[in-house]
Design a protein around this motif. Structure first.
Motif, PDB file in Angstrom:
ATOM      1  N   ALA A 180      20.596  42.079  27.798  1.00 54.76           N
ATOM      2  CA  ALA A 180      19.844  41.190  28.700  1.00 54.76           C
ATOM      3  C   ALA A 180      18.414  41.037  28.203  1.00 54.76           C
ATOM      4  CB  ALA A 180      19.858  41.759  30.110  1.00 54.76           C
ATOM      5  N   SER A 181      17.799  39.918  28.548  1.00 52.06           N
ATOM      6  CA  SER A 181      16.412  39.674  28.123  1.00 52.06           C
ATOM      7  C   SER A 181      15.409  40.165  29.162  1.00 52.06           C
ATOM      8  CB  SER A 181      16.197  38.180  27.873  1.00 52.06           C
ATOM      9  OG  SER A 181      16.405  37.438  29.080  1.00 52.06           O
ATOM     10  N   THR A 182      15.742  40.002  30.442  1.00 52.46           N
ATOM     11  CA  THR A 182      14.804  40.314  31.532  1.00 52.46           C
ATOM     12  C   THR A 182      15.559  40.893  32.718  1.00 52.46           C
ATOM     13  OG1 THR A 182      13.494  38.390  30.847  1.00 52.46           O
ATOM     14  CG2 THR A 182      12.950  39.376  32.976  1.00 52.46           C
ATOM     15  N   ILE A 183      14.882  41.801  33.441  1.00 55.14           N
ATOM     16  CA  ILE A 183      15.464  42.316  34.678  1.00 55.14           C
ATOM     17  C   ILE A 183      14.408  42.297  35.769  1.00 55.14           C
ATOM     18  CG2 ILE A 183      14.946  44.742  34.090  1.00 55.14           C
ATOM     19  CD1 ILE A 183      17.601  45.422  35.609  1.00 55.14           C
ATOM     20  N   LEU A 184      14.821  41.869  36.962  1.00 49.86           N
ATOM     21  CA  LEU A 184      13.966  41.875  38.147  1.00 49.86           C
ATOM     22  C   LEU A 184      14.579  42.842  39.155  1.00 49.86           C
ATOM     23  CD1 LEU A 184      11.734  40.818  40.058  1.00 49.86           C
ATOM     24  CD2 LEU A 184      13.277  38.937  40.661  1.00 49.86           C
TER      25      LEU A 184
END
Length: 331
Positions: A180-184
């Motif tokens: 994955a590139s980003t996690i929130l």
């Protein structure tokens, strides 16, 4: 011994593949038999196989028909055996499709893409965030992880739901967190503030353990847990309570400010508020000079990011440095 091993391996195959293989063997066997029994009606083995496929599928074109008693006996046997397997195959195929669809809706299916965004937790803020992401980039794959939802809230081609505890490796692997590139990571509203923050930090540690390079954004409610989030490797920390308090203070001092801020944020939906990298021609210029130049491009300069600090509306005479970033509102 080899035969036993082959049968054992065959039984390990998925049931759909096993039935399909049996259908292929039955079709080839009966097609060859009818060619040998009635070569005048079935000149080639392919003609026999074609007849077997048409017969087992109950289409019955009638272009090839056995005329001898032996040939018709073979046809009866094919109808009894082959048609049964074909029916079972299509029933199994339909059942598998429905089962997979239900598993997808219920968040039990793994994701198989990469460079996607993972969002932890489900609430109204997350719902609005997902809607805005879809407006900005409809092709962006979004993976939602939540243990309270029972079904996928946004079933679509570029939205995937996984049900489970976000700090479990099994769940993160299903979400393919390693690519994955980003996690929130949002705060769990069903827990008290301290417990919610501890759970968020634990989730961040689990994610960073799988993918140390993922860009992580975490929502923290209590000031004491900000340091722990930083130690866990958070790239950005959203202090929700601090932001809410700022809005309340401004509303108390200047009545109606909450409405103004809400309308301003609504107009800034998407990527209108962003950082710009410094170009060579801007280095050494003052904030005021950069502001005038960017206004010609319909970009409103409101601040400078220098190191880890963002200066909003700084002195107009402050000079722009090479490592700075410009905080702008763009059209």
């Amino acid at each position: 011994m080899k035969t036993t091993s082959l049968i054992a391996n065959f039984l390990r195959w998925p049931i759909i593949l096993r039935i399909l293989m049996i259908i292929i063997l039955v079709t080839f066997l009966f097609g060859s038999m009818i060619h040998l029994i009635e070569p005048y009606n079935f000149p080639t083995i392919f003609d026999g196989i074609w007849w077997a496929i048409v017969t087992t599928s109950t289409v019955g074109f009638g272009d090839f028909v056995p005329t001898s008693i032996t040939g018709r006996a073979v046809a009866i046997l094919l109808i009894l055996v082959g048609t049964g397997f074909v029916t079972i195959y299509f029933v199994t195929l339909s059942t598998a499709a429905v089962t997979n669809q239900n598993a997808y809706i219920e968040g039990k299916i793994s994701y198989h893409g990469n460079q996607h965004i993972i969002i932890i937790g489900w609430n109204e803020r997350v719902k609005e965030t997902i809607s805005q992401i879809k407006e900005i980039d409809p092709q962006m794959d979004i993976i939602l992880i939540d243990e309270t939802l029972e079904t996928n809230p946004f079933p679509s081609n570029h939205f995937h739901f996984i049900r489970g505890k976000p700090f479990n490796d099994e769940v993160l692997i299903k979400a393919k967190a390693e690519e994955a590139s980003t996690i929130l990571i949002t705060s769990d509203q069903s827990k008290d503030e301290v417990q919610a923050d501890m759970s968020a930090v634990l989730t961040l540690l689990a994610v960073k353990g799988i993918n140390p390079h993922i860009y992580s954004i975490i929502e923290i409610l209590t000031f004491n847990q900000v340091k722990n989030a930083e130690r866990a490797g958070a790239d950005e920390i959203i202090q929700t309570n601090k932001l809410t308090s700022s809005v309340m203070i401004n509303s108390l001092v200047s009545h109606g400010m909450s409405n103004a801020l809400s309308q301003m944020l609504d107009q800034l939906r998407g990527s209108k508020l962003t950082y710009l990298e410094i170009t060579f021609d801007l280095v050494g210029k003052t904030f005021g000079e950069c502001s005038r130049l960017l206004l010609q491009e319909k970009k409103l300069l409101i601040g400078i990011k220098r190191g880890g600090q963002t200066m909003v509306n700084p002195d107009f005479n402050i000079e722009i440095e090479k490592q700075d970033k410009l905080l702008v509102i763009k059209d």
